[in-house]
Each structure stands twice: as structure tokens, then as C-alpha cells.
Design a protein around this motif. Structure first.
Motif, PDB file in Angstrom:
ATOM      1  N   GLY A 186     -59.436  61.373  21.148  1.00 22.86           N
ATOM      2  CA  GLY A 186     -58.462  62.347  21.621  1.00 22.86           C
ATOM      3  C   GLY A 186     -57.547  61.769  22.686  1.00 22.86           C
ATOM      4  O   GLY A 186     -56.339  62.052  22.702  1.00 22.86           O
ATOM      5  N   THR A 187     -58.088  60.954  23.584  1.00 19.79           N
ATOM      6  CA  THR A 187     -57.263  60.345  24.627  1.00 19.79           C
ATOM      7  C   THR A 187     -56.344  59.276  24.052  1.00 19.79           C
ATOM      8  O   THR A 187     -55.189  59.147  24.478  1.00 19.79           O
ATOM      9  CB  THR A 187     -58.148  59.778  25.748  1.00 19.79           C
ATOM     10  N   ILE A 188     -56.813  58.531  23.068  1.00 24.91           N
ATOM     11  CA  ILE A 188     -55.935  57.559  22.390  1.00 24.91           C
ATOM     12  C   ILE A 188     -54.772  58.269  21.707  1.00 24.91           C
ATOM     13  O   ILE A 188     -53.605  57.883  21.861  1.00 24.91           O
ATOM     14  CB  ILE A 188     -56.736  56.726  21.373  1.00 24.91           C
ATOM     15  N   GLU A 189     -55.079  59.303  20.945  1.00 27.90           N
ATOM     16  CA  GLU A 189     -54.011  60.013  20.235  1.00 27.90           C
ATOM     17  C   GLU A 189     -53.085  60.726  21.207  1.00 27.90           C
ATOM     18  O   GLU A 189     -51.871  60.812  20.982  1.00 27.90           O
ATOM     19  CB  GLU A 189     -54.624  60.978  19.222  1.00 27.90           C
ATOM     20  N   ALA A 190     -53.639  61.224  22.299  1.00 26.90           N
ATOM     21  CA  ALA A 190     -52.802  61.837  23.333  1.00 26.90           C
ATOM     22  C   ALA A 190     -51.842  60.809  23.930  1.00 26.90           C
ATOM     23  O   ALA A 190     -50.685  61.129  24.239  1.00 26.90           O
ATOM     24  CB  ALA A 190     -53.672  62.450  24.424  1.00 26.90           C
ATOM     25  N   ALA A 191     -52.300  59.567  24.074  1.00 24.88           N
ATOM     26  CA  ALA A 191     -51.426  58.524  24.610  1.00 24.88           C
ATOM     27  C   ALA A 191     -50.224  58.303  23.703  1.00 24.88           C
ATOM     28  O   ALA A 191     -49.089  58.137  24.178  1.00 24.88           O
ATOM     29  CB  ALA A 191     -52.211  57.221  24.780  1.00 24.88           C
TER      30      ALA A 191
ATOM     31  N   LEU B  84     -46.185  59.030  24.683  1.00 24.42           N
ATOM     32  CA  LEU B  84     -45.074  58.096  24.507  1.00 24.42           C
ATOM     33  C   LEU B  84     -43.878  58.781  23.850  1.00 24.42           C
ATOM     34  O   LEU B  84     -42.722  58.429  24.106  1.00 24.42           O
ATOM     35  CB  LEU B  84     -45.526  56.906  23.662  1.00 24.42           C
ATOM     36  N   LYS B  85     -44.145  59.780  23.025  1.00 28.75           N
ATOM     37  CA  LYS B  85     -43.068  60.516  22.349  1.00 28.75           C
ATOM     38  C   LYS B  85     -42.504  61.649  23.202  1.00 28.75           C
ATOM     39  O   LYS B  85     -41.299  61.889  23.222  1.00 28.75           O
ATOM     40  CB  LYS B  85     -43.588  61.099  21.030  1.00 28.75           C
ATOM     41  N   HIS B  86     -43.384  62.367  23.900  1.00 29.38           N
ATOM     42  CA  HIS B  86     -42.988  63.610  24.558  1.00 29.38           C
ATOM     43  C   HIS B  86     -43.054  63.559  26.085  1.00 29.38           C
ATOM     44  O   HIS B  86     -42.687  64.540  26.737  1.00 29.38           O
ATOM     45  CB  HIS B  86     -43.874  64.760  24.065  1.00 29.38           C
ATOM     46  N   GLY B  87     -43.545  62.471  26.650  1.00 27.30           N
ATOM     47  CA  GLY B  87     -43.605  62.352  28.095  1.00 27.30           C
ATOM     48  C   GLY B  87     -44.952  62.702  28.694  1.00 27.30           C
ATOM     49  O   GLY B  87     -45.349  62.149  29.723  1.00 27.30           O
ATOM     50  N   VAL B  88     -45.686  63.620  28.056  1.00 27.22           N
ATOM     51  CA  VAL B  88     -46.978  64.054  28.570  1.00 27.22           C
ATOM     52  C   VAL B  88     -47.840  64.525  27.414  1.00 27.22           C
ATOM     53  O   VAL B  88     -47.313  65.016  26.400  1.00 27.22           O
ATOM     54  CB  VAL B  88     -46.805  65.195  29.604  1.00 27.22           C
TER      55      VAL B  88
ATOM     56  N   PHE C  32     -47.011  53.423  32.118  1.00 26.71           N
ATOM     57  CA  PHE C  32     -47.880  54.488  31.604  1.00 26.71           C
ATOM     58  C   PHE C  32     -48.869  54.855  32.709  1.00 26.71           C
ATOM     59  O   PHE C  32     -49.310  53.992  33.471  1.00 26.71           O
ATOM     60  CB  PHE C  32     -48.643  54.035  30.355  1.00 26.71           C
ATOM     61  N   ILE C  33     -49.197  56.158  32.767  1.00 25.75           N
ATOM     62  CA  ILE C  33     -50.157  56.653  33.747  1.00 25.75           C
ATOM     63  C   ILE C  33     -51.237  57.473  33.049  1.00 25.75           C
ATOM     64  O   ILE C  33     -50.937  58.301  32.185  1.00 25.75           O
ATOM     65  CB  ILE C  33     -49.470  57.507  34.833  1.00 25.75           C
ATOM     66  N   PHE C  34     -52.484  57.225  33.424  1.00 27.69           N
ATOM     67  CA  PHE C  34     -53.599  58.092  33.036  1.00 27.69           C
ATOM     68  C   PHE C  34     -54.034  58.866  34.275  1.00 27.69           C
ATOM     69  O   PHE C  34     -54.308  58.276  35.326  1.00 27.69           O
ATOM     70  CB  PHE C  34     -54.773  57.288  32.476  1.00 27.69           C
TER      71      PHE C  34
ATOM     72  N   PRO D 219     -44.612  58.046  30.968  1.00 26.38           N
ATOM     73  CA  PRO D 219     -45.511  58.876  30.156  1.00 26.38           C
ATOM     74  C   PRO D 219     -46.872  59.013  30.821  1.00 26.38           C
ATOM     75  O   PRO D 219     -47.374  58.060  31.425  1.00 26.38           O
ATOM     76  CB  PRO D 219     -45.617  58.108  28.829  1.00 26.38           C
ATOM     77  N   VAL D 220     -47.472  60.199  30.691  1.00 26.86           N
ATOM     78  CA  VAL D 220     -48.746  60.462  31.354  1.00 26.86           C
ATOM     79  C   VAL D 220     -49.685  61.219  30.431  1.00 26.86           C
ATOM     80  O   VAL D 220     -49.251  62.121  29.700  1.00 26.86           O
ATOM     81  CB  VAL D 220     -48.539  61.239  32.677  1.00 26.86           C
ATOM     82  N   VAL D 221     -50.946  60.843  30.448  1.00 24.13           N
ATOM     83  CA  VAL D 221     -52.007  61.583  29.764  1.00 24.13           C
ATOM     84  C   VAL D 221     -52.973  62.089  30.820  1.00 24.13           C
ATOM     85  O   VAL D 221     -53.441  61.314  31.670  1.00 24.13           O
ATOM     86  CB  VAL D 221     -52.759  60.709  28.749  1.00 24.13           C
ATOM     87  N   ALA D 222     -53.278  63.385  30.767  1.00 22.58           N
ATOM     88  CA  ALA D 222     -54.257  63.978  31.671  1.00 22.58           C
ATOM     89  C   ALA D 222     -55.546  64.266  30.913  1.00 22.58           C
ATOM     90  O   ALA D 222     -55.516  64.904  29.859  1.00 22.58           O
ATOM     91  CB  ALA D 222     -53.714  65.259  32.292  1.00 22.58           C
TER      92      ALA D 222
END
Length: 300
Positions: free
Chosen positions: A97-102, A106-110, A226-228, A268-271
Motif C-alpha cells: 500500500g505504501t509503495i502504490e501510494a508513492a 508522484l502523480k497527485h502530490g500526496v 520525495f517525503i515520507f 510529493p508526500v506519502v503519509a
């Protein structure tokens, strides 16, 4: 569109005596849907993490033990869970899920993961309810596929991201930043690239001043693409394990600081959700829901 990783397996395999507060994984998307913060289109069901992605981060011997359910009793106790195939499968789904969220970020910013933030998993062992380190695995995925060149991990869970710090100890392309309780688990802290240890009872003003003084400077110095964001809400004064003194409003402001800086700097950021152990599930849900509300407000 804000994309959010979620599958029912996030909760289902957990033993009954570990369900609270793990039920938040089901209740949070229900709350966000009910209030109209998201629709079903925002949710996506992640697939299954590949062995290749696991072995990019974790030792082959350790993965073999997980895969064959052959951890020793001592190793199992350190994870906090009784090991089972369902639990290993759950961990692989959460990490995917975190990989796909990343990729969505990249496409949507978050993008977000209803679970994840498994920052106590080391290269060669699991600890603290973490078997595989989703932030580390997703970071290596981005680096190895040339989708990112420099990553900043912003870990604001009340517990130090010790596993993440150990994994990236000798990796200059990943900068690990952890703000955490000085006297809290883990008692032995690893060395992140930047650690800010907080005293018991740390209030909103103290916490936010530290964050606002350090994070913009870090972004300028590290120059991440990129930020996690590990967005644990165990910083709350109501948390049974946290020992800090933050309010729900202060926690919301924390999330706003992070997301505004990502948006302003076009990073881009993934939370990932991280911890939250308040006695009342309503406090946990409200604090976590604010993270999603703020992301929607700022990015969309």
C-alpha cells in the motif's frame, strides 16, 4: 485526487486481544466516507508486496524466517504479535500500500496509507508491532526505480523510528528525521540523521516551535524530491503510551505544517498512519481523520 490505501486485511488477521485500537483501520475510512471528506473513489486496495521489494530492504535470512513462520519465541515476543501466515500476509499488503501510494503521490502530490508507519522493523528483525518497514521498502522502491533521488523521512510518531534509522544509517540518499519522546520506547535509540528528543509532557507550543524551526531548514538543506511522513497520533496527551502533552488541535497543526511545506515546495508526500493508543477510540479517530482532512484541504 487523494488516493488512500486500504484493505479489510488491515484488521482482520489480528488476534482478538490485539484488536483495540487496531479497529481504527476499519473505522477511519468509514468516518471519512460518512462525513464526506472522501468518496469510495479515493480508496484503492493495494496488492501483494513482492519478495524482490522485501529483499531490497530486509535480510534474506530474516525474510525466510517470516515466510516459514520460524521466528524463535524471543524474536516473536519482540514483535508483539503471535506470528501467523495471516499476519505476514497483512504486513505484505500494508507495505505494498505504501509503495502504490508513492506512485500516486508522484502523480497527485500526496497519497495516504490507512495503515503503515512500521518504523520499528530493522533489516534483520521485527520489533514493536512491526515486521516489515514500509517507509524503508517504499523508499528503496523509489530509489531503485529512479523515481526519486533524495528522500526525507519525517517521523513524528511519539516513538523513535529506530528501524528506519538503522536501515538507512549508511544511505546518503535517505535523510531520517525523528521527533519523539525522550523517555519512551525504544529505550535504546538508534541514530537518525536528526533526532529531536522531547521531554515528558511536551505541549503544543513547544512541539510546534521545534517542528517549525527545523523542518523548513531541513527541506532547504536536504533538498528532497520525495517525503515520507509517519503521522502517528500517539503524541496526544490522552495517549496511554505517549507521555507527551499535545492536544488534538496541536496534532492537527502539526500535520498542517508538514503538508503545507510539501505543497509549497512541490515535494510529493506519502503519509502512513503510525501509532495511536488513546483510551477513547473517538480521540484516535478524530486525530487521524484530521490528517486526511488537512491533506484534502491543502492539495485539492
Amino acid at each position: 485526487m487523494l488516493k488512500i490505501a486500504y484493505r479489510k486485511e488491515y484488521t482482520h488477521p489480528l488476534p482478538e486481544n490485539h484488536r483495540f485500537p487496531m479497529e481504527k483501520y476499519n473505522l477511519l475510512p468509514e468516518q471519512l466516507l460518512y462525513e464526506g471528506t472522501i468518496s469510495n473513489d479515493n480508496l484503492f486496495a493495494p496488492g501483494f508486496l513482492t519478495e524482490g521489494n522485501i529483499l531490497s530492504t530486509h535480510d534474506a535470512v530474516y525474510w525466510q524466517k517470516l515466510k516459514t513462520l520460524s521466528l524463535s519465541r524471543q524474536e516473536e515476543r519482540k514483535t508483539g504479535f503471535p506470528l501467523s501466515q495471516a499476519l505476514v500476509d497483512r504486513e505484505r499488503i500494508i507495505n505494498q500500500g505504501t509503495i502504490e501510494a508513492a506512485d500516486y503521490a508522484l502523480k497527485h502530490g500526496v497519497a495516504m496509507n490507512i495503515a503503515g508507519g512500521t518504523h520499528h522493523a530493522f533489516t534483520d528483525r521485527g520489533e514493536g508491532f512491526c515486521l516489515l518497514n514500509d517507509i524503508a521498502i517504499a523508499s528503496n522502491y523509489l530509489l531503485n526505480s529512479n523515481k526519486a533521488k533524495k528522500i526525507l523521512v519525517v517521523d513524528l510518531d511519539v516513538h523513535q523510528g529506530n528501524g528506519t534509522a538503522q536501515i538507512f544509517r549508511d544511505e546518503p540518499r535517505v535523510f531520517t528525521f525523528s521527533m519523539h519522546g525522550k523517555s519512551n520506547y525504544p529505550m535504546h535509540k538508534e541514530l537518525s540523521d536528526l533526532d529531536i528528543a522531547l521531554e515528558d509532557g511536551c505541549d503544543d507550543k513547544t512541539y510546534l516551535t521545534l517542528l517549525e524551526n527545523h523542518l523548513p531548514q531541513l527541506i532547504d538543506e536536504v533538498e528532497p524530491d520525495f517525503i515520507f511522513f509517519q503521522s502517528g497520533v500517539d503524541v496526544l496527551e490522552t495517549d496511554k503510551l505517549g507521555r507527551l502533552g499535545m492536544t488534538i488541535h496541536g496534532c492537527k497543526r502539526r500535520d498542517k505544517v508538514v503538508f503545507e511545506l510539501c505543497y509549497k515546495n512541490k515535494i510529493p508526500v506519502v503519509a502512513s498512519m503510525g501509532g495511536g493508543y488513546s483510551a477513547k477510540i473517538s480521540h484516535i479517530l478524530e486525530a487521524h481523520a484530521n490528517t486526511y482532512r488537512i491533506a484534502q484541504e491543502i492539495f485539492f
